[in-house]
Design an enzyme around this catalytic site. Structure first.
Site, PDB file in Angstrom:
ATOM      1  N   ASP A   1      32.628  32.710  49.358  1.00  0.00           N
ATOM      2  CA  ASP A   1      32.302  33.862  50.204  1.00  0.00           C
ATOM      3  C   ASP A   1      31.585  34.922  49.369  1.00  0.00           C
ATOM      4  O   ASP A   1      30.538  35.455  49.738  1.00  0.00           O
ATOM      5  CB  ASP A   1      33.629  34.412  50.775  1.00  0.00           C
ATOM      6  CG  ASP A   1      33.411  35.433  51.871  1.00  0.00           C
ATOM      7  OD1 ASP A   1      32.258  35.616  52.294  1.00  0.00           O
ATOM      8  OD2 ASP A   1      34.399  36.058  52.295  1.00  0.00           O
TER       9      ASP A   1
ATOM     10  N   TYR B   1      42.306  32.473  52.588  1.00  0.00           N
ATOM     11  CA  TYR B   1      42.050  33.018  53.927  1.00  0.00           C
ATOM     12  C   TYR B   1      42.917  32.338  54.980  1.00  0.00           C
ATOM     13  O   TYR B   1      43.157  32.881  56.045  1.00  0.00           O
ATOM     14  CB  TYR B   1      40.578  32.871  54.325  1.00  0.00           C
ATOM     15  CG  TYR B   1      39.614  33.702  53.498  1.00  0.00           C
ATOM     16  CD1 TYR B   1      40.079  34.640  52.589  1.00  0.00           C
ATOM     17  CD2 TYR B   1      38.241  33.557  53.633  1.00  0.00           C
ATOM     18  CE1 TYR B   1      39.205  35.400  51.832  1.00  0.00           C
ATOM     19  CE2 TYR B   1      37.364  34.308  52.877  1.00  0.00           C
ATOM     20  CZ  TYR B   1      37.842  35.226  51.978  1.00  0.00           C
ATOM     21  OH  TYR B   1      36.976  35.967  51.228  1.00  0.00           O
TER      22      TYR B   1
ATOM     23  N   LYS C   1      38.652  28.902  38.744  1.00  0.00           N
ATOM     24  CA  LYS C   1      39.260  29.836  37.792  1.00  0.00           C
ATOM     25  C   LYS C   1      40.421  29.090  37.143  1.00  0.00           C
ATOM     26  O   LYS C   1      41.596  29.497  37.185  1.00  0.00           O
ATOM     27  CB  LYS C   1      39.729  31.094  38.570  1.00  0.00           C
ATOM     28  CG  LYS C   1      40.169  32.238  37.711  1.00  0.00           C
ATOM     29  CD  LYS C   1      39.044  32.935  36.962  1.00  0.00           C
ATOM     30  CE  LYS C   1      39.617  33.998  36.045  1.00  0.00           C
ATOM     31  NZ  LYS C   1      38.672  34.493  35.046  1.00  0.00           N
TER      32      LYS C   1
ATOM     33  N   ASP D   1      27.179  35.799  48.967  1.00  0.00           N
ATOM     34  CA  ASP D   1      26.558  37.104  49.239  1.00  0.00           C
ATOM     35  C   ASP D   1      25.720  37.553  48.038  1.00  0.00           C
ATOM     36  O   ASP D   1      24.656  38.148  48.198  1.00  0.00           O
ATOM     37  CB  ASP D   1      27.629  38.162  49.548  1.00  0.00           C
ATOM     38  CG  ASP D   1      27.957  38.196  51.032  1.00  0.00           C
ATOM     39  OD1 ASP D   1      27.591  37.238  51.745  1.00  0.00           O
ATOM     40  OD2 ASP D   1      28.587  39.171  51.494  1.00  0.00           O
TER      41      ASP D   1
ATOM     42  N   ASP E   1      34.039  34.077  37.239  1.00  0.00           N
ATOM     43  CA  ASP E   1      33.493  35.325  36.682  1.00  0.00           C
ATOM     44  C   ASP E   1      32.221  35.041  35.885  1.00  0.00           C
ATOM     45  O   ASP E   1      31.214  35.756  36.006  1.00  0.00           O
ATOM     46  CB  ASP E   1      34.552  36.061  35.833  1.00  0.00           C
ATOM     47  CG  ASP E   1      35.380  35.123  34.959  1.00  0.00           C
ATOM     48  OD1 ASP E   1      35.271  33.897  35.121  1.00  0.00           O
ATOM     49  OD2 ASP E   1      36.138  35.622  34.099  1.00  0.00           O
TER      50      ASP E   1
END
Ligand code: NAD
Length: 353
Positions: A244, A138, A188, A248, A220
């Site tokens: 992020d 970001y 990852k 959620d 994942d």
């Protein structure tokens, strides 16, 4: 007197912030000086930018900042530099808050709102996500370009330095020491070079906390395990984008997005406190917004920035009592409970303080 900068923001922001200020005034009368500052779409309308310098300065000089939410369809077609969300990134980096703390805890009276199988939810859900907030993709270079063949292309760069990883890892391990002493680091590392550095540095930091058990999960796999065995998580630490997305997911595991607070902390006690939801333009101005996420963010501010543990407990207990009494805003309403408005929820919480 504690100075609190208050960003009401857009959409339901002013509604949920208004409720929170009332709660704070009731729980600790005369202890706070609130100063409203413009940020987001309303700041674009008034000053032409999402985060005016003056707003940032007031927040930097305050003891803590309380934020509702910003954004909305009115500003969706603005150029990237002039979008309300740019203000969010600006305030996070301007306040140097690099650690975002999101608790995911199931309130017993809301257990039926958990979408997971009963036998999974019954094992209890109580974990914290520590998300790195000022680095990663970001904040990397964003670029749209044309290839030599004339095709449109774009790239966003993910980058982390060792000290950025080290300081967020310390936040997670310190939190774990006060809890069940388990840290799960999510990356990852089978694909990304950044993740391999992340893993090495987290393992290094772990040596300073021998009592804490450290696990690693690929992102994942983590997204599956969070809904398969949520009770096994204690403190999760991860980089900005993975955090992020996973937070959620966690918000849905414990009920409504309207229920969850977050704190963003830096090196000192000054923090940025906000609900995890956005400005919810679909319900703005209809008195339907659940103010609990923001009210609990206010409680986190008392706890982390002001050391006002008793008052923070009082707010959390009042929220618990209202839920136990079966009172619900539309987002958490289920059959057999009583539907109330957003302002009704505010009043019920205040009356129990
Ligand atoms: P959102 O969180 O605003 O809304 C998602 C859904 O959840 C909507 O159906 C909404 O009605 C509901 N919801 C959210 N908060 C609620 C509450 N307190 N009570 C009851 N229901 C609630 O996400 P979105 O729709 O993706 O984004 C809307 C706008 O908010 C966009 O402009 C987005 O950029 C912005 N946004 C801002 C922030 C922030 O300020 N921190 C965060 C996320 C999104």
């Amino acid at each position: 007197m504690k100075k609190v900068a208050v960003i009401h923001g857009d959409g339901i922001g002013p509604e949920v912030i208004g409720a929170t200020l009332e709660v704070l005034k009731k729980v600790a009368p005369g202890k706070f000086e609130f100063e409203s500052v413009a940020m987001g779409g309303n700041a674009i309308d008034k000053y032409g930018v999402p985060l005016p310098d003056e707003s940032l300065k007031i927040c930097q000089n305050a003891d803590a900042t309380l934020l509702g939410a910003v954004g909305g369809p009115k500003w969706d077609n603005q150029p990237p530099e002039l979008r309300p969300e740019k203000g969010l990134l600006g305030i996070r980096s301007g306040l140097k808050v690099f650690a975002n703390i999101r608790p995911a805890k199931i309130f017993a009276p809301l257990a039926s709102a958990c979408p997971l199988r009963k036998d999974i939810a019954e094992k209890g859900i109580d974990f914290i996500i520590v998300r790195e907030l000022t680095g990663g993709i970001y904040f990397g270079k964003h670029e749209a370009f044309t290839t030599p063949e004339g095709e449109r292309a774009a790239r966003d760069v993910m980058e982390y330095t060792e000290h950025e990883i080290r300081r967020i890892a310390h936040v997670a391990f310190r939190m774990a020491m006060k809890r069940r002493k388990i840290v799960t680091s999510i990356d990852k590392a089978n694909i990304l070079t950044v993740s391999r550095l992340w893993r090495e540095v987290v393992e290094d930091v772990a040596k300073e906390y021998p009592e804490v058990k450290l696990n690693h999960l690929y992102v994942d796999n983590a997204s599956m395990q969070l809904i398969r065995i949520p009770s096994e998580f204690d403190v999760i630490v991860t980089e900005n984008t993975f955090g992020d997305i996973l937070s959620d997911e966690a918000s849905q595991i414990v009920g409504s997005i309207g229920m969850i607070p977050s704190a963003s902390l830096g090196d000192d006690n000054r923090g940025l406190y906000e609900p995890i939801h956005g400005s919810a333009p679909d319900i703005a101005g209809q008195d339907k917004a659940n103010p609990i996420g923001t009210i609990l963010a206010g409680a986190m501010m008392l706890r982390y920035s002001f050391d006002m543990m008793k008052e923070a407990d009082a707010i959390e207990n009042a929220v618990d009592d209202v839920l136990k009494a079966g009172l619900r805003t539309p987002d958490i309403f289920t059959e057999g409970t009583k539907l109330i408005t957003g302002s009704g929820m505010r009043d019920e919480i205040i009356s129990r303080l």
